[in-house]
Design a protein around this motif. Structure first.
Motif, PDB file in Angstrom:
ATOM      1  N   ALA A   1       0.837  -1.206   0.000  1.00 57.82           N
ATOM      2  CA  ALA A   1       0.000   0.000   0.000  1.00 57.82           C
ATOM      3  C   ALA A   1       0.870   1.253   0.000  1.00 57.82           C
ATOM      4  N   GLU A   2       1.955   1.225   0.775  1.00 59.71           N
ATOM      5  CA  GLU A   2       2.860   2.390   0.828  1.00 59.71           C
ATOM      6  C   GLU A   2       3.493   2.645  -0.543  1.00 59.71           C
ATOM      7  N   GLN A   3       3.828   1.542  -1.216  1.00 58.44           N
ATOM      8  CA  GLN A   3       4.435   1.656  -2.549  1.00 58.44           C
ATOM      9  C   GLN A   3       3.458   2.311  -3.530  1.00 58.44           C
ATOM     10  N   CYS A   4       2.205   1.901  -3.451  1.00 59.65           N
ATOM     11  CA  CYS A   4       1.176   2.496  -4.324  1.00 59.65           C
ATOM     12  C   CYS A   4       1.003   3.982  -3.997  1.00 59.65           C
ATOM     13  N   GLY A   5       1.001   4.285  -2.701  1.00 63.75           N
ATOM     14  CA  GLY A   5       0.866   5.687  -2.265  1.00 63.75           C
ATOM     15  C   GLY A   5       1.995   6.540  -2.799  1.00 63.75           C
ATOM     16  N   THR A   6       3.214   5.994  -2.743  1.00 64.39           N
ATOM     17  CA  THR A   6       4.395   6.736  -3.249  1.00 64.39           C
ATOM     18  C   THR A   6       4.255   6.984  -4.743  1.00 64.39           C
ATOM     19  N   LEU A   7       3.780   5.959  -5.475  1.00 60.30           N
ATOM     20  CA  LEU A   7       3.614   6.119  -6.927  1.00 60.30           C
ATOM     21  C   LEU A   7       2.579   7.202  -7.244  1.00 60.30           C
ATOM     22  N   ILE A   8       1.494   7.243  -6.463  1.00 62.47           N
ATOM     23  CA  ILE A   8       0.457   8.259  -6.709  1.00 62.47           C
ATOM     24  C   ILE A   8       1.002   9.660  -6.415  1.00 62.47           C
ATOM     25  N   THR A   9       1.687   9.800  -5.280  1.00 65.46           N
ATOM     26  CA  THR A   9       2.197  11.143  -4.919  1.00 65.46           C
ATOM     27  C   THR A   9       3.310  11.595  -5.878  1.00 65.46           C
ATOM     28  N   SER A  10       3.929  10.640  -6.584  1.00 63.95           N
ATOM     29  CA  SER A  10       5.003  11.046  -7.514  1.00 63.95           C
ATOM     30  C   SER A  10       4.450  11.546  -8.847  1.00 63.95           C
ATOM     31  N   ILE A  11       3.154  11.348  -9.098  1.00 65.33           N
ATOM     32  CA  ILE A  11       2.581  11.720 -10.411  1.00 65.33           C
ATOM     33  C   ILE A  11       2.708  13.223 -10.699  1.00 65.33           C
ATOM     34  N   PRO A  12       2.361  14.120  -9.753  1.00 72.35           N
ATOM     35  CA  PRO A  12       2.471  15.556 -10.078  1.00 72.35           C
ATOM     36  C   PRO A  12       3.914  16.001 -10.327  1.00 72.35           C
ATOM     37  N   THR A  13       4.879  15.301  -9.728  1.00 70.13           N
ATOM     38  CA  THR A  13       6.281  15.764  -9.851  1.00 70.13           C
ATOM     39  C   THR A  13       7.110  14.878 -10.783  1.00 70.13           C
ATOM     40  N   MET A  14       6.427  14.082 -11.621  1.00 67.52           N
ATOM     41  CA  MET A  14       7.185  13.081 -12.387  1.00 67.52           C
ATOM     42  C   MET A  14       8.127  13.707 -13.420  1.00 67.52           C
ATOM     43  N   LEU A  15       7.995  15.039 -13.660  1.00 71.21           N
ATOM     44  CA  LEU A  15       8.876  15.666 -14.644  1.00 71.21           C
ATOM     45  C   LEU A  15      10.086  16.335 -14.025  1.00 71.21           C
ATOM     46  N   SER A  16      10.035  16.605 -12.719  1.00 73.45           N
ATOM     47  CA  SER A  16      11.118  17.408 -12.130  1.00 73.45           C
ATOM     48  C   SER A  16      12.240  16.562 -11.551  1.00 73.45           C
ATOM     49  N   VAL A  17      12.198  15.265 -11.793  1.00 72.31           N
ATOM     50  CA  VAL A  17      13.263  14.408 -11.251  1.00 72.31           C
ATOM     51  C   VAL A  17      14.409  14.340 -12.253  1.00 72.31           C
ATOM     52  N   HIS A  18      15.565  14.843 -11.835  1.00 74.88           N
ATOM     53  CA  HIS A  18      16.750  14.804 -12.707  1.00 74.88           C
ATOM     54  C   HIS A  18      17.896  14.183 -11.939  1.00 74.88           C
ATOM     55  N   SER A  19      18.608  13.308 -12.567  1.00 79.80           N
ATOM     56  CA  SER A  19      19.759  12.728 -11.868  1.00 79.80           C
ATOM     57  C   SER A  19      20.911  13.722 -11.952  1.00 79.80           C
ATOM     58  N   GLU A  20      21.668  13.839 -10.869  1.00 77.16           N
ATOM     59  CA  GLU A  20      22.786  14.784 -10.870  1.00 77.16           C
ATOM     60  C   GLU A  20      24.052  14.094 -11.358  1.00 77.16           C
ATOM     61  N   GLN A  21      24.954  14.886 -11.919  1.00 83.18           N
ATOM     62  CA  GLN A  21      26.216  14.337 -12.432  1.00 83.18           C
ATOM     63  C   GLN A  21      27.133  14.016 -11.264  1.00 83.18           C
ATOM     64  N   LEU A  22      27.445  12.757 -11.096  1.00 83.34           N
ATOM     65  CA  LEU A  22      28.337  12.394  -9.995  1.00 83.34           C
ATOM     66  C   LEU A  22      29.676  11.877 -10.509  1.00 83.34           C
ATOM     67  N   HIS A  23      29.770  11.721 -11.849  1.00 80.96           N
ATOM     68  CA  HIS A  23      31.003  11.159 -12.398  1.00 80.96           C
ATOM     69  C   HIS A  23      32.009  12.244 -12.755  1.00 80.96           C
ATOM     70  N   LYS A  24      31.612  13.526 -12.575  1.00 75.09           N
ATOM     71  CA  LYS A  24      32.525  14.622 -12.918  1.00 75.09           C
ATOM     72  C   LYS A  24      32.857  15.440 -11.682  1.00 75.09           C
ATOM     73  N   THR A  25      34.052  16.020 -11.663  1.00 75.70           N
ATOM     74  CA  THR A  25      34.396  16.882 -10.519  1.00 75.70           C
ATOM     75  C   THR A  25      34.719  18.300 -10.974  1.00 75.70           C
ATOM     76  N   GLY A  26      35.038  18.490 -12.268  1.00 74.79           N
ATOM     77  CA  GLY A  26      35.353  19.837 -12.752  1.00 74.79           C
ATOM     78  C   GLY A  26      34.273  20.326 -13.703  1.00 74.79           C
ATOM     79  N   PHE A  27      33.903  21.596 -13.563  1.00 80.55           N
ATOM     80  CA  PHE A  27      32.865  22.166 -14.427  1.00 80.55           C
ATOM     81  C   PHE A  27      33.378  23.484 -15.003  1.00 80.55           C
ATOM     82  N   PRO A  28      34.056  23.415 -16.180  1.00 81.73           N
ATOM     83  CA  PRO A  28      34.692  24.612 -16.749  1.00 81.73           C
ATOM     84  C   PRO A  28      33.722  25.757 -16.997  1.00 81.73           C
ATOM     85  N   THR A  29      32.443  25.436 -17.251  1.00 78.75           N
ATOM     86  CA  THR A  29      31.479  26.503 -17.545  1.00 78.75           C
ATOM     87  C   THR A  29      31.279  27.403 -16.330  1.00 78.75           C
ATOM     88  N   VAL A  30      31.078  26.784 -15.169  1.00 83.62           N
ATOM     89  CA  VAL A  30      30.893  27.567 -13.934  1.00 83.62           C
ATOM     90  C   VAL A  30      32.154  28.401 -13.706  1.00 83.62           C
TER      91      VAL A  30
END
Length: 989
Positions: A215-244
Motif C-alpha cells: 500500500a505504501e508503494q502504491c501511495g508513493t507512486l500516486i504522490t510522484s505523479i504531479p512531480t514526475m517531470l522534475s526528477v533529474h539525476s545529478e552528475q556524480l562522475h565529474k568533478t570539474g565544471f569549466p562553464t561555472v
C-alpha cells in the motif's frame, strides 16, 4: 429509446444463452450503422445488467470481455462504467470488476481523436479513485473481520485491490496519462489525495507487513505523479565544471559592477543544464575565485578580484541559498564545498602566498557572518586549514612582513565606503575644508582603488559616482570667496573630476551615465564625458561644436595661459576653462606650428595648464588625442610633443595641496586615453610610473598575424588546458570586437565540428559556452538564426553533423538558446552594452511576420522535394502546421530571439517529418533530447513553447524519444490544446 433497445437485446441474448461471438454478430445486425457502441453506452449497459444480483452474471460478463477484446468498446468507456459501481459490500461483484480491469489496466491505448484520448485520461483518473475507495472499503472490512475473528475474506479482496493498483500505477504511460488528467480535473485529484490519506490511516493499524508495504508503494507512486517531470539525476562522475569556472572568471574580470541577480540566475541556469550537485557547484565557484586571485594583474586588477571574492561572491551565495530547498541543506552543502576546497592545498597555498594572508580564514569568517556556515563548521574548517598551513612554504622575507594583505583591507574598506557616502550627503558649503580632508585621505596610496573596488563589489559605485558628480557641480557655482576658499574649491573640483574619470576608465562610463538626472538638468561632468572623453571604441571628432565654445572666452583663456606666470584661483570658472581648453590648445598649436610661439612659451603654457588643477591637462589631452587621429604622419609631431609636455608632473614649490597624489591619478587617466592613438602612431610617451600596471590585458594580440590564426591557436590551447583563464577571456573579447559576432561564432563552430573524440567535443561545448558568455544574446541569434539553418538545409554539410561533433553542437545550441531566452527579458550586462550592436541581418526580413508569406527558411525547405505544408497532419486539420504554444500565449514575435527560436523549431519539425533521413535528422533528434534533458517542463516560459504541436507526433516515431515522460516534457501542459496533443501521443504509444 436506443438504450431500451440495447437493454432488450442484452436480455434476449441472456434468455437465449447466446455465445459471446454469436452475441456480437447479432448485436451488429440489431444496430447496423450510425452511432458507435461508446455513444450507445454499451459497456455501462452490460455492467448494469451483469451486476443486478448479489453475484455477477457470468454470461453477460463474458459479452463484456468479448467486447473489450474485440475493441467494440473503448477502454475509457469500460473504466468509466466500472467507476460508477459503489456497492463494495458485494464481494463477488467487486472481484469480477477487478478481474475485468486486470485484462487491460497495464496496456491502455487509444488511437482516436485527441478528445477521446483526453477522455481516456479522465476515465483512468476515475478508475484510480474507484480503486482507492474499493481498497479503503476492503481494508475497513478486514479490520472489522479481525475484530470479529474472520479475516480471510477481507484480506483476499484487499490483496486483489492492491495488486490492481500496483499494476495500474507501475506503468509510466498510465502515470503520464494521470498527470494530464490531474491538470484537466484538479478537483478529482484533490478527492484522490483525501482518499489516500484516509487509506493510510486505516492501513496503519493492519498487522500484515506485506500488505502495508504494498500500500505504501502504491501511495508513493500516486504522490510522484504531479512531480514526475522534475526528477533529474545529478552528475556524480565529474568533478570539474569549466562553464561555472568561466562564468565566475568572466564576471570577476569584466563585470565587477554588475548586479548580483543576473549572475545568480546565470549560474543557476548552468547548474540546472548540467545537473551539477550543489557542493561541487559551490566548490567550482570558490576554485574560480582563487584562480582569479592568483592570476590577477597587480594593482587595480588584484583589488577588483579581492573585492569580488570576499565581498560579492558571499552575497551571490546568499541569493543562491534562496533557490535551494532548505537553509540547513544549503549550509551543509557550503560546508562540504569547503571540505573539498581544503583538499586543494597547492591552490590555497598559492593564493595565500599571493595575498600574503590566510585567504580561507577570511572567506570562512565572511560566510559565517552571512549565515552560510554554522559556527561549529566554521571553527572546524578554520582549524583544518590552520593545521595545513603549518606545512605551507611561507614567504617570510622582510619586504612582505610590512605589506598589509588586500583581503583585510578590502573588508575594512567596505564600511568606510558607507561612511564616505554619508559624509558626501552633507551640505558641501558648510565645511568644504573638512570634505577636502576626507578626499585627500582617499587619494593616498591605494586607498582610492580599495574604496572603489569595495563600492563596486557591493553595488554602491553608482551612488558613489553620483555623489562626486554632485560635488563637482557644486564647485562650478561660485560666490564671493577668499584666496583660501578659492583654492579649496579648485581642489574639490579637481579631485572630483579626476576621480570620476578614473571610475569611468576602470569600471566603464555607464556607471556614471546610467543614473542620469530625471529633472532635466544635465551636469557639467556628464556633458563633458559624453562628448569629449575618449574611450575604447568611441571615436571623437576634434571639429565637433562641443570643442568650439565661445570665442571671446577662448581668447581670454589663451591670454591667461600665455601671459600669466600662474593661473589666479579666485572667481575662476573651472568648468568653463575645461570646456574652452580644447579650442585654446588649437590656437596655441597653430601659433607654434606657424612659428609665432617658441618651444619655451609652449612649456610655460603647459606648466600653467597642469600647475594648479590636473583636470585642465586631462581635458587638453582628450582633445589632442582626437586631433592626432585626424592628422597625417608628418603632421603629428607637435601635437604628440604637447601631450608629452602635459603628461609629466610640474616640479614647483607653488602647487596646491595633494599635488603628487593628483598627478598619479592624472597619469593613469592620460595613459588610458592615449593608449589607442599611441599604438596607431607607433609613438612612445613615458608616463610617470605609478608603481603598478595601470593597463592590464592591453595589446594582447600578436602583431602581423591573421586574427583567424590567433583564434584557432588560442582555442586549441584552451581546449588542451580544459578551462578558460582570464588572459584568454580578454583575447577572445578582443577578437569578438575585431571580427564581429558572426565571424567569431562561425569559426569556433567550425573548430568544434573538426573534433572527432567524444571527450574532446564535450569539453569543447563547455568551453565554447563559456566564451559565448561574452555576448550570449548576439551569439545565440547568429548560431540559431544563421549557422544551424545553414548546416541543416545544405545537404553537402550534413556529414559534419555526425556523432560526436553533431551531438555536441546540438547540446551547445540548446544551452545557448536556454540561457539567452531566460535572460533576454532582463537588461544586457554593462560589458555587453559597451559593444556596438552590429546588424547581422534584419531578422524581420529573414523571418517575416506574415505567415502567409513563406520565410526564407521555409523556402529553403520546400526547395527540396518536400512540400512546404508537409507539417500539417492530415488527421487533425485544426492544428495548423505552424501552431505552437507561443502563439496561444501571444508571445511577442517581433523580438528577434523569439523569431529565431520559432523558425528553428519549424525547421526541426520539417526535418523530422521529412521523407529524407540523414545526419540532419539525427541532429534534430539530439536537439530535442537536449531540450528535454535541460528542462523541468515544456511550459510557458520555456523555449519548447515555440515548437509546433505537430512535432510531438513526429518525435514519438523516433525510438529514443518515444517515452511518455519525453512527451510530457516537450508539450505545454498549461494549455488545453497542449494536454490534448500530449494525451494523443501518449495514448498511441
Amino acid at each position: 429509446m436506443k438504450v431500451v433497445n440495447l437493454k432488450q437485446a442484452i436480455l434476449q441474448a441472456w434468455k437465449e444463452r447466446w455465445s459471446d461471438y454469436q452475441w456480437a454478430i447479432n448485436m451488429k445486425k440489431f444496430f447496423p450503422k450510425g452511432a458507435t457502441w461508446d455513444i450507445l453506452n454499451l459497456a455501462e449497459a452490460l455492467l448494469e445488467q451483469a451486476m443486478i444480483g448479489p453475484s455477477p452474471n457470468p454470461l453477460i460478463l463474458s459479452y463484456l470481455k468479448y467486447a473489450i477484446s474485440s475493441q467494440m468498446v473503448s477502454y475509457s468507456s469500460v473504466l468509466t462504467a466500472i467507476s460508477k459501481f459503489d456497492d463494495f459490500s458485494r464481494d463477488l461483484c467487486v472481484q469480477a470488476l477487478l478481474d475485468i480491469m486486470d485484462m487491460f489496466c497495464d496496456r491502455l491505448s487509444c488511437h482516436g481523436k485527441a478528445e477521446e484520448c483526453i477522455g481516456l485520461c479522465r476515465a483512468l483518473l476515475s478508475a484510480l479513485h474507484w480503486l482507492l475507495r474499493c481498497t479503503a472499503a476492503s481494508a475497513e472490512r478486514l479490520r472489522e473481520g479481525l475484530e470479529a475473528g474472520t479475516p480471510a475474506a477481507g484480506e483476499k479482496q484487499l490483496a486483489m485491490c492492491l495488486q490492481r493498483l500496483e499494476k495500474t500505477l507501475s506503468s509510466t504511460k498510465n502515470r503520464a496519462l494521470l498527470h494530464i488528467a490531474k491538470l484537466e480535473e484538479a478537483s478529482s485529484w484533490t478527492a484522490i489525495e483525501h482518499c489516500l490519506l484516509k487509506l493510510g490511516e486505516i492501513l496503519a493499524n493492519l498487522s500484515s507487513p506485506q500488505l502495508r508495504s504494498q500500500a505504501e508503494q502504491c501511495g508513493t507512486l500516486i504522490t510522484s505523479i504531479p512531480t514526475m517531470l522534475s526528477v533529474h539525476s545529478e552528475q556524480l562522475h565529474k568533478t570539474g565544471f569549466p562553464t561555472v569556472h568561466a562564468v565566475v572568471l568572466l564576471e570577476g574580470t569584466m563585470n565587477l559592477t554588475g548586479e548580483t541577480q543576473p549572475l545568480v540566475e546565470q549560474l543557476m541556469m548552468v547548474k540546472r543544464m548540467q545537473h551539477i550537485p550543489t557542493p561541487l557547484f559551490v566548490l567550482e565557484i570558490w576554485k574560480a575565485c582563487f584562480v582569479g586571485l592568483i592570476e590577477s594583474p597587480e594593482g587595480t586588477g588584484e583589488l577588483k578580484w579581492t573585492a569580488f571574492t570576499f565581498l560579492k561572491i558571499p552575497q551571490v551565495l546568499v541569493k543562491l541559498k534562496k533557490y535551494s530547498h532548505g537553509d540547513k541543506d544549503f549550509t551543509e552543502d557550503v560546508s562540504s564545498a569547503f571540505e573539498f576546497l581544503l583538499k586543494l592545498t597547492p591552490l590555497l597555498d598559492k593564493a595565500d602566498q599571493r595575498c600574503n594572508c590566510d585567504c580561507t580564514n577570511f572567506l570562512l569568517q565572511e560566510c559565517s557572518k552571512q549565515g552560510l556556515l554554522s559556527e561549529a563548521s566554521t571553527n572546524n574548517l578554520m582549524a583544518k586549514r590552520k593545521a595545513d598551513r603549518e606545512h605551507a612554504p611561507q614567504l617570510k622575507s622582510d619586504e612582505n612582513a610590512n605589506i598589509q594583505p588586500n583581503p583585510g583591507l578590502i573588508l575594512r574598506a567596505e564600511p568606510t565606503v558607507t561612511n564616505i557616502l554619508k559624509t558626501m550627503d552633507a551640505d558641501h558649503s558648510k565645511s568644504p575644508e573638512g570634505l577636502l580632508g576626507v578626499l585627500g585621505h582617499m587619494l593616498s596610496g591605494k586607498s582610492l582603488d580599495l574604496l572603489l573596488a569595495a563600492a563596486a563589489a557591493t553595488g554602491k559605485l553608482k551612488s558613489f559616482a553620483r555623489k562626486f558628480i554632485n560635488l563637482n557641480e557644486f564647485t562650478t557655482h561660485r560666490s564671493e570667496e577668499s584666496t583660501k576658499a578659492a583654492s579649496v574649491r579648485a581642489l574639490l573640483f579637481d579631485i572630483s573630476f579626476l576621480m570620476l574619470c578614473h571610475v569611468a576608465q576602470t569600471y566603464g562610463s555607464e556607471v556614471i551615465l546610467s543614473e542620469s538626472n530625471t529633472g532635466g538638468e544635465v551636469f557639467f561632468f556628464e556633458t563633458w564625458m559624453q562628448t569629449c572623453m575618449p574611450e575604447e571604441g568611441k571615436i571623437l571628432n576634434p571639429d565637433h561644436p562641443c570643442f568650439r565654445p565661445d570665442s571671446t572666452k577662448v581668447e581670454s583663456l589663451v591670454a591667461l595661459l600665455n601671459n600669466s606666470s600662474e593661473i589666479k584661483l579666485v572667481q575662476m570658472k573651472w568648468h568653463e576653462a575645461c570646456l574652452n581648453i580644447s579650442a585654446a590648445i588649437l590656437e596655441i598649436l597653430n601659433a607654434w606650428e606657424n612659428g609665432v610661439l617658441a618651444f619655451e612659451s609652449i612649456q610655460k603654457i603647459t606648466d600653467n595648464i597642469k600647475g594648479k588643477v590636473c583636470s585642465l591637462a586631462v581635458c587638453a589631452v582628450a582633445w589632442l588625442v582626437a586631433h592626432v587621429r585626424m592628422l597625417g604622419l608628418d603632421e603629428r609631431e607637435k601635437s604628440l610633443q604637447m601631450i608629452r609636455q602635459l603628461a609629466g608632473p610640474l616640479y614647483s614649490e607653488n602647487t596646491l595641496q595633494f599635488y603628487n597624489e593628483r598627478v598619479v591619478i592624472m597619469s593613469s587617466i592620460l595613459e588610458h586615453m592615449c593608449a589607442d592613438v599611441l599604438q596607431q602612431t607607433a609613438t612612445q610617451i613615458k608616463f610617470p610610473s605609478t608603481g603598478m600596471d595601470t593597463m592590464p590585458y592591453w595589446n594582447l594580440l600578436p602583431p602581423k598575424r591573421p586574427i583567424k590564426e590567433v583564434l584557432t591557436d588560442i582555442f586549441a590551447k584552451v581546449l588542451e588546458k580544459g578551462w578558460v583563464d582570464s588572459r584568454s577571456i580578454h583575447i577572445f573579447d578582443t577578437l569578438l570586437h575585431m571580427g564581429g559576432v558572426y565571424w567569431l561564432c562561425n569559426n569556433l563552430i567550425k573548430e568544434l565540428l573538426k573534433e572527432t573524440r567524444k571527450e574532446h567535443t564535450l569539453r569543447a561545448v563547455e568551453l565554447l559556452y563559456s566564451i559565448f558568455c561574452l555576448d550570449m544574446q548576439q551569439v545565440t541569434l547568429v548560431l540559431l538564426g544563421h549557422i544551424l539553418p545553414g548546416l541543416l538545409t545544405d545537404s553537402s554539410k550534413w556529414h559534419s553533423l555526425m556523432d560526436p561533433p553533431g551531438t555536441a553542437l546540438a547540446k551547445l545550441a540548446v544551452w545557448c538558446a536556454l540561457s539567452s531566452y531566460s535572460s533576454h527579458k532582463g537588461q544586457a550586462s554593462s560589458r555587453q552594452k559597451k559593444r556596438q550592436r552590429e546588424d547581422i541581418e534584419d531578422y524581420i526580413s529573414l523571418f517575416p511576420l506574415d505567415d502567409m508569406q513563406p520565410s526564407k527558411l521555409m523556402r529553403l525547405l520546400s526547395s527540396n522535394e518536400e512540400d512546404a505544408n508537409i507539417l500539417s497532419s492530415p488527421t487533425d486539420r485544426s492544428m495548423s502546421s505552424n501552431l505552437s504554444a507561443s502563439q496561444l500565449h501571444t508571445v511577442n514575435m517581433r523580438d528577434p530571439l523569439n523569431r529565431v527560436l520559432a523558425n528553428l523549431f519549424l525547421l526541426i519539425s520539417s526535418i523530422l517529418g521529412s521523407r529524407t533521413a540523414g545526419p540532419h535528422t539525427q541532429f534534430a533528434q539530439w536537439f530535442m533530447e537536449g531540450c528535454v534533458d535541460c528542462l523541468e517542463q515544456g511550459g510557458r516560459g520555456s523555449i519548447l513553447q515555440f515548437m509546433p504541436f505537430t512535432t510531438v507526433s513526429e518525435l514519438v516515431k523516433v525510438s529514443a524519444m518515444s517515452s511518455p515522460k519525453v512527451v510530457l516534457a516537450i508539450t505545454d501542459l498549461s494549455l488545453p490544446l497542449g494536454r490534448q496533443v500530449a494525451a494523443k501521443a501518449i495514448a498511441a504509444l
